[in-house]
Scaffold this motif. Structure first.
Motif, PDB file in Angstrom:
ATOM      1  N   TRP A   1      -0.363  -4.690  13.041  1.00 30.12           N
ATOM      2  CA  TRP A   1      -1.796  -4.760  13.359  1.00 30.12           C
ATOM      3  C   TRP A   1      -2.636  -4.284  12.181  1.00 30.12           C
ATOM      4  O   TRP A   1      -3.710  -4.835  11.899  1.00 30.12           O
ATOM      5  N   VAL A   2      -2.154  -3.237  11.483  1.00 28.00           N
ATOM      6  CA  VAL A   2      -2.897  -2.700  10.341  1.00 28.00           C
ATOM      7  C   VAL A   2      -3.036  -3.754   9.248  1.00 28.00           C
ATOM      8  O   VAL A   2      -4.130  -4.003   8.715  1.00 28.00           O
TER       9      VAL A   2
ATOM     10  N   ARG B   1     -12.232  -8.192  13.682  1.00 14.39           N
ATOM     11  CA  ARG B   1     -12.690  -7.144  14.586  1.00 14.39           C
ATOM     12  C   ARG B   1     -11.635  -6.882  15.661  1.00 14.39           C
ATOM     13  O   ARG B   1     -11.356  -5.735  16.022  1.00 14.39           O
ATOM     14  N   LEU B   2     -11.063  -7.966  16.176  1.00 17.41           N
ATOM     15  CA  LEU B   2     -10.050  -7.822  17.220  1.00 17.41           C
ATOM     16  C   LEU B   2      -8.834  -7.063  16.695  1.00 17.41           C
ATOM     17  O   LEU B   2      -8.373  -6.093  17.299  1.00 17.41           O
ATOM     18  N   ALA B   3      -8.320  -7.495  15.542  1.00 18.37           N
ATOM     19  CA  ALA B   3      -7.092  -6.892  15.005  1.00 18.37           C
ATOM     20  C   ALA B   3      -7.326  -5.470  14.500  1.00 18.37           C
ATOM     21  O   ALA B   3      -6.519  -4.564  14.767  1.00 18.37           O
ATOM     22  N   SER B   4      -8.423  -5.249  13.768  1.00 19.88           N
ATOM     23  CA  SER B   4      -8.656  -3.915  13.203  1.00 19.88           C
ATOM     24  C   SER B   4      -8.939  -2.887  14.291  1.00 19.88           C
ATOM     25  O   SER B   4      -8.474  -1.741  14.201  1.00 19.88           O
ATOM     26  N   HIS B   5      -9.671  -3.280  15.329  1.00 17.00           N
ATOM     27  CA  HIS B   5      -9.931  -2.330  16.403  1.00 17.00           C
ATOM     28  C   HIS B   5      -8.687  -2.110  17.254  1.00 17.00           C
ATOM     29  O   HIS B   5      -8.455  -0.992  17.741  1.00 17.00           O
ATOM     30  N   GLU B   6      -7.878  -3.146  17.411  1.00 14.92           N
ATOM     31  CA  GLU B   6      -6.605  -2.953  18.113  1.00 14.92           C
ATOM     32  C   GLU B   6      -5.731  -1.969  17.342  1.00 14.92           C
ATOM     33  O   GLU B   6      -5.119  -1.071  17.929  1.00 14.92           O
ATOM     34  N   ALA B   7      -5.675  -2.151  16.027  1.00 15.63           N
ATOM     35  CA  ALA B   7      -4.907  -1.220  15.196  1.00 15.63           C
ATOM     36  C   ALA B   7      -5.458   0.199  15.310  1.00 15.63           C
ATOM     37  O   ALA B   7      -4.699   1.172  15.448  1.00 15.63           O
TER      38      ALA B   7
END
Length: 559
Positions: free
Chosen positions: A7-8, A69-75
């Motif tokens: 994810w990061v 936004r989806l991936a960075s906030h999930e990370a």
């Protein structure tokens, strides 16, 4: 970050893709508009390919932004969740002996606010910094194809905006940022203290002083916010100044190159828009580094707890109990650091005995439980549990020997089943329901039984219901020793009788230590221990002491 590296990396890659698309969109748009204005209606000019490119970059930018936004906030959320779990695992072994010195409100602040501040590291510092390095290298390389001089000017502007200004922001914001973290924690601590102690503060006239302390912390916290706001305004102004100055320099030098024939006018417009768009990569960095001091202070506060060592350590291996259920205190002295809680306490409890421990509040009764479960160690004296010295047991072995219902009762947000499973996660539903029926609690669950939601800290239950649910949890745990601290306090007479019947007969051969200050059920116990001011005033067989007219137990029973 290794546990969530996918994810990061995905968040950073999508952030880079989005920024490249944004730069490409503005660069191509600048070239296309300029080229169109110069070409006019000239035949042979291809309007369709660059138009498609503009639309493609726009679609890629929109989709990339959403994905980033989806991936960075999930990370980020995964990292924070992992941090909280890690912090709790560091905190839990410390036990009250160490944690009480920090305070529950302070621990809560570190668990929530300080860990929350860690999102600044990945989301606003690490990922944007790496993206900025790649974008600056890419843009300067692209510009250098057309003009080395313009590439150097752009690089100078990027270095000033992305390196010098963040250093200035960090230097100016380090102290107020760290102070902001401390003042925020202090404000939260004083507010919690004010709210929890409001009744007593009103009774004893301390509300004004407590409110003044909250106001003082609030003003200190707001003061740091004002200072940080001014620093933010300064670094934003510097970024605008550098970006504007860089664009003017590119334009001035570029115009000279156009006049010299070294650069086309269309190319100058394209490069100008490319440099302008690239500042989007470096402009967030000063603000992020300005708050790095706050992040580091939060990390340091977390490290204080994470690096702490328990005051009482358990051995890696140890014996099994030779006489499960037996308890012995021999001349035990113990204090919490502000006086003596237990002063030379000695008594023996045989396996399977039912023992009542009596005394008024503050006499040392609850301290016996704290020592038996090794939340603290005695200052001197010997405690034996199951025929062995208590400090010889591993923590797992010790925990298997005792089941505790302490004061105050601790329940967790969730169902009745969730709370009972804490005591015995293998207990079948039928056993749990039978126990609730015997405690008179089943009918209070609105027909939902084990699926009834108890609310935060059991807020949907009355005080007596919370106590009975905690008692059921303690009874479900299969242990040779049951330690109960005021299990019938706050219950009506019939409910108290039902609880007592259940406690004394639920598990054959189980040793029961029943802490109370009531004498009504004294006849149902094998032994009684009377305590006052940390000392054992009297102990022995209940029938013998009740038959002795000089006995203090006899005198208390007759009142």
């Amino acid at each position: 970050m290794r546990a969530h590296i996918g994810w990061v990396v995905l968040g950073s890659a999508l952030g880079l893709l989005t920024l490249v698309a944004s730069i490409g969109l503005l660069t191509l748009s600048g070239w296309f508009i300029t080229a169109t204005s110069l070409a006019g209606v000239a035949a042979g000019f291809n309007y369709f390919t660059p138009g498609a490119g503009v639309r493609g970059f726009a679609i890629l930018r929109t989709a990339g932004r959403y994905g980033e936004r989806l991936a960075s906030h999930e990370a980020t959320f995964r990292l924070i969740a992992r941090l909280r779990t890690w912090f709790y695992r560091c905190m839990e072994p410390l036990r009250p002996a160490r944690l009480n010195a920090i305070g529950s409100a302070e621990l809560l602040s570190r668990l929530i606010a300080d860990i929350g501040a860690m999102d600044n590291l990945y989301l606003r510092i690490l990922s944007p910094s790496l993206i900025a390095i790649v974008v600056v290298a890419f843009v300067c390389g692209f510009v250098s194809i057309y003009s080395g001089a313009l590439a150097l000017i752009a690089l100078a502007g990027f270095v000033l905006a992305g390196l010098l200004v963040p250093v200035v922001g960090y230097a100016l914001g380090a102290v107020p940022g760290a102070q902001q973290s401390r003042y925020q924690s202090q404000l939260r601590l004083r507010l919690i203290t004010l709210i929890q102690g409001m009744a007593d503060l009103r009774i004893y006239g301390g509300m004004a002083r407590a409110q003044a302390s909250v106001e003082e912390s609030q003003q200190s916290y707001l003061g740091t916010q004002v200072r940080m706001g001014r620093i933010t305004a300064l670094v934003n102004a510097l970024i605008l100044l550098i970006a504007g100055g860089t664009l003017i320099a590119v334009l001035v030098v570029g115009v000279s190159l156009v006049h010299e024939g070294a650069l086309e006018a269309i190319e100058l417009a394209m490069l100008l828009f490319c440099v302008l768009a690239a500042f989007e990569a470096v402009s967030p960095l000063p603000l992020a580094y300005q708050y790095l001091g706050k992040t580091r202070e939060s990390a340091a506060r977390l490290a204080v707890v994470a690096q702490s060592k328990p005051e009482n350590l358990f051995p890696a291996s140890g014996p099994a109990p030779s006489s499960p259920g037996a308890i012995q205190f021999a001349d035990v002295v113990f204090g919490y650091g502000h006086g003596v809680a237990l002063d030379g306490v000695s008594f023996n409890v045989e396996a399977g005995e039912k023992v009542m421990i009596m005394g008024h509040s503050g006499s040392g009764k609850s301290s016996l439980i704290n020592l038996l479960v090794r939340f603290w160690d005695p200052d001197s004296g010997v405690i034996q549990l199951g025929g062995e010295a208590i400090e010889r047991y591993t923590e797992e072995t010790l925990r298997r020997q005792v089941s505790v219902m302490g004061q105050p009762v601790q329940l967790f947000a969730g169902t009745v089943r969730d709370n009972l499973k804490v005591g015995n996660d293998q207990a079948p539903d039928q056993q749990m329901m039978d126990l609730l029926e015997r405690l008179g609690l089943a009918q209070a669950l609105d027909g939902k039984g084990l699926d009834y939601q108890v609310g935060e800290a059991g807020s949907r239950l009355s005080g007596g219901q919370r106590k009975r649910l905690a008692l059921a949890r303690a009874l479900l745990r299969e242990a040779p020793i049951l330690l109960l601290d005021e299990p019938t306090e706050g219950l009506d007479r019939d409910s108290a009788e039902a609880v007592l019947d259940l406690v004394l007969n639920y598990r054959d051969g189980q040793t029961v230590l029943f802490i109370t200050h009531h004498t009504s059920a004294l006849n149902r116990f094998d032994k009684v221990i009377l305590m006052d001011q940390g000392r054992v005033l009297e102990q022995g067989s209940v029938p013998v002491l009740l038959a002795d007219v000089e006995s203090r137990i006899n005198q208390l029973k007759s009142l």
